[in-house]
Design a protein around this motif. Structure first.
Motif, short mmCIF file in Angstrom:
data_model
loop_
_atom_site.label_atom_id
_atom_site.label_comp_id
_atom_site.label_asym_id
_atom_site.label_seq_id
_atom_site.Cartn_x
_atom_site.Cartn_y
_atom_site.Cartn_z
N SER A 11 1.36 2.75 -6.62
CA SER A 11 0.48 3.14 -7.73
C SER A 11 0.64 2.17 -8.91
O SER A 11 1.01 2.56 -10.01
N LYS A 62 -1.29 0.85 -3.13
CA LYS A 62 -1.44 2.30 -2.96
C LYS A 62 -0.08 2.99 -2.94
O LYS A 62 0.09 4.06 -3.54
N GLN A 63 0.89 2.40 -2.26
CA GLN A 63 2.21 3.02 -2.16
C GLN A 63 2.90 3.09 -3.52
O GLN A 63 3.60 4.05 -3.81
N LYS A 94 -2.05 -2.14 0.71
CA LYS A 94 -1.12 -1.09 1.13
C LYS A 94 -0.02 -0.92 0.08
O LYS A 94 0.32 0.21 -0.30
#
Length: 143
Positions: free
Chosen positions: A24, A21-22, A18
């Motif tokens: 990058s 992804k947040q 998570k």
């Protein structure tokens, strides 16, 4: 190598996917994050930095067509890292390509081994048995 970094970070940080992804996260930032945890020996992450630097040289300078065309600093670092990972390797005929492949394998294997052990430790410290024992010790023994 990036997959091995992700595997290691995911084994240590419960919500790593998570977070990745947040934010990058770049490979360089993943290496910094792994280094900040102070779990993996520095020579493994130093070699990961080198691999990333060499990869970037090829990606951003199309005039570099082979490892022999790398600058002397990267070549010297590659030889040094190869010596750290394989101190008994007496094969003087290794090309820079061979050394790069072997050092990359060393980084990947190192990260995977540390990830496997960290996952075992994390699973244990969150297990019901461990938490019950911790609770008993906290409640049962005043300092």
């Amino acid at each position: 190598m990036e997959e091995a970094l992700d595997f290691f970070l995911g084994a240590y940080i419960p919500d790593y996917r998570k977070l990745e992804k947040q934010l990058s996260l770049s490979i360089k930032n993943k290496i910094h994050l792994a280094r900040s945890l102070r779990v993996v020996p520095a020579h493994i992450l130093d070699a990961a930095d080198l691999i990333n630097n060499v990869r970037n040289r090829f990606a951003h300078n199309l005039k570099i067509g082979c490892f022999d065309a790398l600058d002397s600093g990267n070549k010297g670092n590659l030889k040094q890292k190869h010596g750290v990972f394989f101190p008994d390797d007496r094969n003087t005929g290794l090309t820079f390509t061979d050394m790069f492949a072997k050092v990359t394998d060393g980084v990947i294997i190192g990260l995977e081994i540390y990830a496997s052990h960290l996952k075992i430790a994390r699973d244990y410290i969150y297990s019901e048995d461990f938490l019950n024992e911790l609770s008993k010790r906290i409640k049962g023994k005043p300092r």
